[in-house]
Design a protein around this motif. Structure first.
Motif, mmCIF file in Angstrom:
data_model
loop_
_atom_site.group_PDB
_atom_site.id
_atom_site.type_symbol
_atom_site.label_atom_id
_atom_site.label_comp_id
_atom_site.label_asym_id
_atom_site.label_seq_id
_atom_site.Cartn_x
_atom_site.Cartn_y
_atom_site.Cartn_z
ATOM 1 N N PRO A 2 0.825 -1.219 0.000
ATOM 2 C CA PRO A 2 0.000 0.000 0.000
ATOM 3 C C PRO A 2 0.857 1.267 0.000
ATOM 4 O O PRO A 2 1.920 1.322 0.615
ATOM 5 C CB PRO A 2 -0.827 -0.093 1.273
ATOM 6 C CG PRO A 2 -0.292 -1.226 2.059
ATOM 7 C CD PRO A 2 0.650 -2.001 1.210
ATOM 8 N N LEU A 3 0.355 2.260 -0.706
ATOM 9 C CA LEU A 3 1.032 3.555 -0.775
ATOM 10 C C LEU A 3 0.306 4.566 0.103
ATOM 11 O O LEU A 3 -0.892 4.463 0.325
ATOM 12 C CB LEU A 3 1.032 4.068 -2.222
ATOM 13 C CG LEU A 3 1.780 3.231 -3.241
ATOM 14 C CD1 LEU A 3 1.526 3.769 -4.640
ATOM 15 C CD2 LEU A 3 3.267 3.198 -2.935
ATOM 16 N N ARG A 4 1.065 5.571 0.548
ATOM 17 C CA ARG A 4 0.497 6.718 1.272
ATOM 18 C C ARG A 4 0.377 7.840 0.237
ATOM 19 O O ARG A 4 1.380 8.290 -0.309
ATOM 20 C CB ARG A 4 1.410 7.108 2.428
ATOM 21 C CG ARG A 4 1.419 6.049 3.524
ATOM 22 C CD ARG A 4 2.450 6.282 4.611
ATOM 23 N NE ARG A 4 2.507 7.647 5.103
ATOM 24 C CZ ARG A 4 1.770 8.150 6.106
ATOM 25 N NH1 ARG A 4 0.908 7.369 6.727
ATOM 26 N NH2 ARG A 4 1.908 9.399 6.493
ATOM 27 N N VAL A 5 -0.862 8.283 -0.017
ATOM 28 C CA VAL A 5 -1.147 9.179 -1.134
ATOM 29 C C VAL A 5 -1.782 10.486 -0.645
ATOM 30 O O VAL A 5 -2.708 10.463 0.167
ATOM 31 C CB VAL A 5 -2.106 8.492 -2.142
ATOM 32 C CG1 VAL A 5 -2.366 9.398 -3.337
ATOM 33 C CG2 VAL A 5 -1.555 7.144 -2.587
ATOM 34 N N LEU A 6 -1.294 11.595 -1.179
ATOM 35 C CA LEU A 6 -1.906 12.905 -0.979
ATOM 36 C C LEU A 6 -2.692 13.239 -2.241
ATOM 37 O O LEU A 6 -2.146 13.164 -3.346
ATOM 38 C CB LEU A 6 -0.838 13.971 -0.725
ATOM 39 C CG LEU A 6 -1.317 15.423 -0.683
ATOM 40 C CD1 LEU A 6 -2.291 15.647 0.469
ATOM 41 C CD2 LEU A 6 -0.131 16.367 -0.577
ATOM 42 N N ASP A 51 4.128 8.726 -0.140
ATOM 43 C CA ASP A 51 4.762 8.166 -1.326
ATOM 44 C C ASP A 51 4.549 8.953 -2.610
ATOM 45 O O ASP A 51 5.425 9.005 -3.462
ATOM 46 C CB ASP A 51 4.270 6.729 -1.542
ATOM 47 C CG ASP A 51 4.550 5.857 -0.344
ATOM 48 O OD1 ASP A 51 5.732 5.697 -0.002
ATOM 49 O OD2 ASP A 51 3.584 5.349 0.259
ATOM 50 N N VAL A 52 3.364 9.542 -2.761
ATOM 51 C CA VAL A 52 3.022 10.182 -4.029
ATOM 52 C C VAL A 52 1.870 11.159 -3.820
ATOM 53 O O VAL A 52 1.060 10.980 -2.913
ATOM 54 C CB VAL A 52 2.648 9.109 -5.093
ATOM 55 C CG1 VAL A 52 1.395 8.355 -4.707
ATOM 56 C CG2 VAL A 52 2.531 9.700 -6.486
ATOM 57 N N ASN A 77 11.229 15.331 -1.988
ATOM 58 C CA ASN A 77 11.442 14.323 -3.032
ATOM 59 C C ASN A 77 10.220 13.423 -3.230
ATOM 60 O O ASN A 77 10.347 12.220 -3.457
ATOM 61 C CB ASN A 77 12.700 13.487 -2.758
ATOM 62 C CG ASN A 77 13.175 12.769 -4.007
ATOM 63 O OD1 ASN A 77 12.999 13.258 -5.124
ATOM 64 N ND2 ASN A 77 13.764 11.608 -3.838
ATOM 65 N N VAL A 78 9.036 14.011 -3.120
ATOM 66 C CA VAL A 78 7.791 13.273 -3.334
ATOM 67 C C VAL A 78 7.368 13.468 -4.796
ATOM 68 O O VAL A 78 7.208 14.604 -5.248
ATOM 69 C CB VAL A 78 6.678 13.769 -2.387
ATOM 70 C CG1 VAL A 78 5.340 13.138 -2.754
ATOM 71 C CG2 VAL A 78 7.037 13.480 -0.943
ATOM 72 N N PRO A 79 7.180 12.373 -5.540
ATOM 73 C CA PRO A 79 6.746 12.482 -6.933
ATOM 74 C C PRO A 79 5.242 12.728 -7.036
ATOM 75 O O PRO A 79 4.502 12.496 -6.081
ATOM 76 C CB PRO A 79 7.111 11.118 -7.524
ATOM 77 C CG PRO A 79 6.959 10.187 -6.360
ATOM 78 C CD PRO A 79 7.401 10.980 -5.144
ATOM 79 N N SER A 80 4.823 13.167 -8.208
ATOM 80 C CA SER A 80 3.404 13.399 -8.468
ATOM 81 C C SER A 80 2.940 12.597 -9.674
ATOM 82 O O SER A 80 3.708 12.336 -10.599
ATOM 83 C CB SER A 80 3.153 14.886 -8.744
ATOM 84 O OG SER A 80 3.400 15.649 -7.595
ATOM 85 N N LEU A 81 1.684 12.220 -9.634
ATOM 86 C CA LEU A 81 0.981 11.663 -10.784
ATOM 87 C C LEU A 81 -0.006 12.733 -11.193
ATOM 88 O O LEU A 81 -0.899 13.084 -10.411
ATOM 89 C CB LEU A 81 0.247 10.372 -10.418
ATOM 90 C CG LEU A 81 -0.719 9.837 -11.479
ATOM 91 C CD1 LEU A 81 0.028 9.432 -12.742
ATOM 92 C CD2 LEU A 81 -1.530 8.663 -10.921
ATOM 93 N N VAL A 120 5.406 3.500 -8.333
ATOM 94 C CA VAL A 120 5.836 4.320 -7.202
ATOM 95 C C VAL A 120 6.480 3.439 -6.133
ATOM 96 O O VAL A 120 5.838 2.533 -5.605
ATOM 97 C CB VAL A 120 4.646 5.078 -6.575
ATOM 98 C CG1 VAL A 120 5.111 5.888 -5.380
ATOM 99 C CG2 VAL A 120 3.981 5.962 -7.604
ATOM 100 N N PRO A 121 7.754 3.722 -5.792
ATOM 101 C CA PRO A 121 8.347 2.985 -4.675
ATOM 102 C C PRO A 121 7.840 3.539 -3.357
ATOM 103 O O PRO A 121 7.849 4.760 -3.151
ATOM 104 C CB PRO A 121 9.849 3.238 -4.840
ATOM 105 C CG PRO A 121 9.941 4.530 -5.582
ATOM 106 C CD PRO A 121 8.687 4.634 -6.413
ATOM 107 N N PRO A 122 7.363 2.698 -2.442
ATOM 108 C CA PRO A 122 6.860 3.198 -1.178
ATOM 109 C C PRO A 122 7.976 3.748 -0.287
ATOM 110 O O PRO A 122 9.104 3.293 -0.343
ATOM 111 C CB PRO A 122 6.204 1.969 -0.539
ATOM 112 C CG PRO A 122 6.770 0.799 -1.235
ATOM 113 C CD PRO A 122 7.245 1.253 -2.576
#
Length: 124
Positions: A2-6, A51-52, A77-81, A120-122
């Protein structure tokens, strides 16, 4: 895993739909923001420990997702989708310097969004 997503989306119904989709897929939603200020406040509170960010391009109060993605990438260093109806070539070119994990156009399918998150790497 599972990822932590904003979620950074100024249309409340779309944000809620994304949250349901992510929760159903087993991910954790760390918060929702409708503009850059809210997104950075959440990220700061979490010390960037997510994570993203799923990022719309046009945000509330005159802010935009590219500048928000830039700040998240530079500070934590948090990536975006990018998930947006405004993904023309110029917008994509501007966003590419912040190394997004991808682009999904609106309207989108659940499959498109979730399959984009696989890369996405967690955060450990």
């Amino acid at each position: 895993m599972p990822l932590r997503v904003l979620i950074v989306e100024d249309e409340m119904l779309l944000a809620l739909d994304l949250e349901d989709m992510l929760l159903d897929a087993g991910h954790d939603v760390v918060g929702q923001a409708s503009d850059m200020g809210q997104a950075l406040a959440i990220a700061d509170k979490l010390d960037g420990q997510f994570d993203v960010a799923i990022m719309d391009v046009n945000l509330a109060r005159g802010t935009n997702g590219i500048d928000t993605a830039a700040a998240l990438r530079e500070r934590w260093n948090v990536p975006s989708l990018f998930v947006s109806g405004n993904l023309d070539e110029l917008t994509r070119d501007r966003a590419m310097q912040w190394k997004p994990i991808g682009f999904v156009g609106k309207p989108y399918s659940e499959r498109e969004v979730l399959s984009s998150l696989v890369a996405v790497p967690p955060v450990l």
